[in-house]
Design a protein around this motif. Sequence first.
Motif, PDB file in Angstrom:
ATOM      1  N   ALA A 161     -26.041  -0.985  59.302  1.00 39.25           N
ATOM      2  CA  ALA A 161     -26.744  -0.123  60.252  1.00 39.25           C
ATOM      3  C   ALA A 161     -28.234  -0.470  60.277  1.00 39.25           C
ATOM      4  O   ALA A 161     -28.768  -1.056  59.334  1.00 39.25           O
ATOM      5  CB  ALA A 161     -26.560   1.340  59.873  1.00 39.25           C
ATOM      6  N   GLU A 162     -28.869  -0.123  61.375  1.00 40.37           N
ATOM      7  CA  GLU A 162     -30.318  -0.312  61.512  1.00 40.37           C
ATOM      8  C   GLU A 162     -30.992   1.036  61.265  1.00 40.37           C
ATOM      9  O   GLU A 162     -30.763   1.989  62.000  1.00 40.37           O
ATOM     10  CB  GLU A 162     -30.667  -0.841  62.903  1.00 40.37           C
ATOM     11  N   TYR A 163     -31.821   1.095  60.230  1.00 40.93           N
ATOM     12  CA  TYR A 163     -32.554   2.318  59.911  1.00 40.93           C
ATOM     13  C   TYR A 163     -33.993   2.197  60.408  1.00 40.93           C
ATOM     14  O   TYR A 163     -34.461   1.104  60.740  1.00 40.93           O
ATOM     15  CB  TYR A 163     -32.518   2.583  58.415  1.00 40.93           C
ATOM     16  N   ASP A 164     -34.681   3.337  60.481  1.00 42.34           N
ATOM     17  CA  ASP A 164     -36.045   3.390  61.029  1.00 42.34           C
ATOM     18  C   ASP A 164     -36.073   2.854  62.454  1.00 42.34           C
ATOM     19  O   ASP A 164     -37.067   2.253  62.878  1.00 42.34           O
ATOM     20  CB  ASP A 164     -37.020   2.587  60.155  1.00 42.34           C
ATOM     21  N   ALA A 165     -34.998   3.051  63.179  1.00 42.10           N
ATOM     22  CA  ALA A 165     -34.929   2.605  64.565  1.00 42.10           C
ATOM     23  C   ALA A 165     -35.682   3.587  65.459  1.00 42.10           C
ATOM     24  O   ALA A 165     -36.116   4.654  65.036  1.00 42.10           O
ATOM     25  CB  ALA A 165     -33.469   2.495  65.008  1.00 42.10           C
ATOM     26  N   SER A 166     -35.835   3.221  66.725  1.00 41.13           N
ATOM     27  CA  SER A 166     -36.572   4.075  67.662  1.00 41.13           C
ATOM     28  C   SER A 166     -35.711   5.189  68.228  1.00 41.13           C
ATOM     29  O   SER A 166     -36.217   6.092  68.897  1.00 41.13           O
ATOM     30  CB  SER A 166     -37.143   3.234  68.801  1.00 41.13           C
ATOM     31  N   ALA A 167     -34.389   5.140  68.000  1.00 42.87           N
ATOM     32  CA  ALA A 167     -33.484   6.151  68.561  1.00 42.87           C
ATOM     33  C   ALA A 167     -32.191   6.148  67.764  1.00 42.87           C
ATOM     34  O   ALA A 167     -31.937   5.255  66.951  1.00 42.87           O
ATOM     35  CB  ALA A 167     -33.202   5.856  70.032  1.00 42.87           C
ATOM     36  N   TYR A 168     -31.374   7.186  68.011  1.00 43.49           N
ATOM     37  CA  TYR A 168     -30.045   7.279  67.410  1.00 43.49           C
ATOM     38  C   TYR A 168     -29.015   6.839  68.446  1.00 43.49           C
ATOM     39  O   TYR A 168     -28.926   7.435  69.529  1.00 43.49           O
ATOM     40  CB  TYR A 168     -29.745   8.728  67.001  1.00 43.49           C
ATOM     41  N   PHE A 169     -28.238   5.808  68.125  1.00 39.44           N
ATOM     42  CA  PHE A 169     -27.189   5.413  69.065  1.00 39.44           C
ATOM     43  C   PHE A 169     -26.142   4.529  68.394  1.00 39.44           C
ATOM     44  O   PHE A 169     -26.377   3.949  67.328  1.00 39.44           O
ATOM     45  CB  PHE A 169     -27.759   4.714  70.298  1.00 39.44           C
ATOM     46  N   VAL A 170     -24.980   4.447  69.063  1.00 44.50           N
ATOM     47  CA  VAL A 170     -23.869   3.587  68.654  1.00 44.50           C
ATOM     48  C   VAL A 170     -23.520   2.700  69.837  1.00 44.50           C
ATOM     49  O   VAL A 170     -23.451   3.185  70.978  1.00 44.50           O
ATOM     50  CB  VAL A 170     -22.634   4.407  68.249  1.00 44.50           C
ATOM     51  N   GLU A 171     -23.292   1.434  69.595  1.00 42.51           N
ATOM     52  CA  GLU A 171     -22.885   0.524  70.660  1.00 42.51           C
ATOM     53  C   GLU A 171     -21.518  -0.071  70.346  1.00 42.51           C
ATOM     54  O   GLU A 171     -21.185  -0.305  69.185  1.00 42.51           O
ATOM     55  CB  GLU A 171     -23.905  -0.603  70.849  1.00 42.51           C
ATOM     56  N   GLY A 172     -20.745  -0.315  71.397  1.00 45.25           N
ATOM     57  CA  GLY A 172     -19.448  -0.964  71.269  1.00 45.25           C
ATOM     58  C   GLY A 172     -19.266  -1.961  72.393  1.00 45.25           C
ATOM     59  O   GLY A 172     -19.944  -1.876  73.427  1.00 45.25           O
ATOM     60  N   ASP A 173     -18.359  -2.907  72.219  1.00 44.41           N
ATOM     61  CA  ASP A 173     -18.153  -3.907  73.262  1.00 44.41           C
ATOM     62  C   ASP A 173     -17.264  -3.353  74.373  1.00 44.41           C
ATOM     63  O   ASP A 173     -16.741  -2.240  74.295  1.00 44.41           O
ATOM     64  CB  ASP A 173     -17.572  -5.201  72.679  1.00 44.41           C
ATOM     65  N   ALA A 174     -17.105  -4.164  75.415  1.00 45.86           N
ATOM     66  CA  ALA A 174     -16.332  -3.716  76.582  1.00 45.86           C
ATOM     67  C   ALA A 174     -14.880  -3.434  76.219  1.00 45.86           C
ATOM     68  O   ALA A 174     -14.252  -2.539  76.799  1.00 45.86           O
ATOM     69  CB  ALA A 174     -16.417  -4.768  77.686  1.00 45.86           C
ATOM     70  N   ALA A 175     -14.347  -4.181  75.271  1.00 49.33           N
ATOM     71  CA  ALA A 175     -12.950  -3.978  74.873  1.00 49.33           C
ATOM     72  C   ALA A 175     -12.749  -2.602  74.263  1.00 49.33           C
ATOM     73  O   ALA A 175     -11.689  -1.988  74.426  1.00 49.33           O
ATOM     74  CB  ALA A 175     -12.524  -5.067  73.885  1.00 49.33           C
ATOM     75  N   ALA A 176     -13.776  -2.092  73.572  1.00 51.66           N
ATOM     76  CA  ALA A 176     -13.657  -0.770  72.950  1.00 51.66           C
ATOM     77  C   ALA A 176     -13.486   0.314  74.000  1.00 51.66           C
ATOM     78  O   ALA A 176     -12.695   1.242  73.835  1.00 51.66           O
ATOM     79  CB  ALA A 176     -14.890  -0.486  72.095  1.00 51.66           C
ATOM     80  N   ALA A 177     -14.211   0.198  75.098  1.00 55.05           N
ATOM     81  CA  ALA A 177     -14.115   1.214  76.155  1.00 55.05           C
ATOM     82  C   ALA A 177     -12.732   1.254  76.774  1.00 55.05           C
ATOM     83  O   ALA A 177     -12.297   2.296  77.287  1.00 55.05           O
ATOM     84  CB  ALA A 177     -15.166   0.935  77.232  1.00 55.05           C
ATOM     85  N   ARG A 178     -12.016   0.147  76.716  1.00 52.14           N
ATOM     86  CA  ARG A 178     -10.679   0.070  77.340  1.00 52.14           C
ATOM     87  C   ARG A 178      -9.556   0.471  76.388  1.00 52.14           C
ATOM     88  O   ARG A 178      -8.392   0.507  76.797  1.00 52.14           O
ATOM     89  CB  ARG A 178     -10.433  -1.355  77.862  1.00 52.14           C
ATOM     90  N   LEU A 179      -9.882   0.755  75.129  1.00 52.28           N
ATOM     91  CA  LEU A 179      -8.829   1.128  74.186  1.00 52.28           C
ATOM     92  C   LEU A 179      -8.121   2.394  74.669  1.00 52.28           C
ATOM     93  O   LEU A 179      -8.760   3.419  74.920  1.00 52.28           O
ATOM     94  CB  LEU A 179      -9.429   1.380  72.798  1.00 52.28           C
ATOM     95  N   PRO A 180      -6.804   2.375  74.807  1.00 47.83           N
ATOM     96  CA  PRO A 180      -6.096   3.580  75.272  1.00 47.83           C
ATOM     97  C   PRO A 180      -6.058   4.654  74.196  1.00 47.83           C
ATOM     98  O   PRO A 180      -6.056   4.361  72.992  1.00 47.83           O
ATOM     99  CB  PRO A 180      -4.686   3.053  75.578  1.00 47.83           C
TER     100      PRO A 180
END
Length: 345
Positions: free
Chosen positions: A187-206
């Motif tokens: 994980a990235e700490y001391d970042a400018s915001a709180y967020f999670v990213e995933g690839d396009a395949a993750a969005a298509r997971l049924p």
Amino acid sequence: MRPQALQSSLFRPLFHVGESLGIPRARLVETVGVEEEQLARPDVRVPYTALQRLWALLVEVGGTEPLAVRLAQAVEPTHVGLVGYVLVNSPDLGTSLQRYCRINALLDPRTQWRVLQTAGGMRVELHLDPLDAWAPRLQHPPEGLLVTLVSSARILSGEDWRPTRVCFAHPRHAASAAVEDFLGIAAEYDASAYFVEGDAAAARLPIRHADIELGNLLHARAEAELAELLTHEARSWRERVEEVLAAQPRTGDLVPTDVASRLAVSERTLQRRLREEGVTFAGLEDAVRRDRAFQFLRDGRLPHFEIAFLLGFSDPSAFTRAFRRWSGTTPGHWQQAQGAKDGSA
């Protein structure tokens, strides 16, 4: 205006975390300040101050433990009622996350979530209300929300999904390694915001075992309940003023008369409303200026003299004096402590 408050079901997994730390249930109930019979009712709303007290206790007792992981492991989507059933009956993970970000206000009207499309897939951002600055100070509460999001995505899809990027806007701590082990990435700490990213395949997971037609009906019902909730829980005058001030390229350009005009009220009415909420225009302006200062310094892209100008200070020395009042140190030292790039040195 009805006070903003949390759905009682959100305290259930936090109680599990507390009990896993050896905290007696009676003490947890006492800390929340609501009878356990009341907490068991899904229609009961609990003040945010109770959440702050409970998290403070959890961190006091188990701050070196991976509380975010324990929270994630205690959460089941359907435990939160209508919102959870909308999620488990969505067609795919992307749709489920979008719906969650939209109707989460039914559970917690003050914490905001947002889904954004990125070049590589999607990003889910967590935005905390300025009133809840205690949460990032304790580190574990916002971390728990993001780790629970990842865990819920795994439960919904039935896949051991690993995000491509996770960012926390607070420093590393004793349990960070365990949190990263659970996430499966650094994980990235001391970042400018709180967020999670995933690839396009993750969005298509049924979503496993989803009844899509039922999900559509439940989502429509949730939207109706959200509209009703927002009617009752209108934004405070503090929030409206902060939004106007934060939207300006240069803080300090607007005086109370200007803000009142934009909010379609007289200056006298605006000042009275703010007094009723226990705040002042000058205090809100200072808070917006402070939050922008921290954000600019975290980003590390602007020199300090330019930050001073954008914040409405007459010169960099005035900015430094104000920043020392906010943080107890200078902008340069604060940046170094945060591990951010110093744009002026």
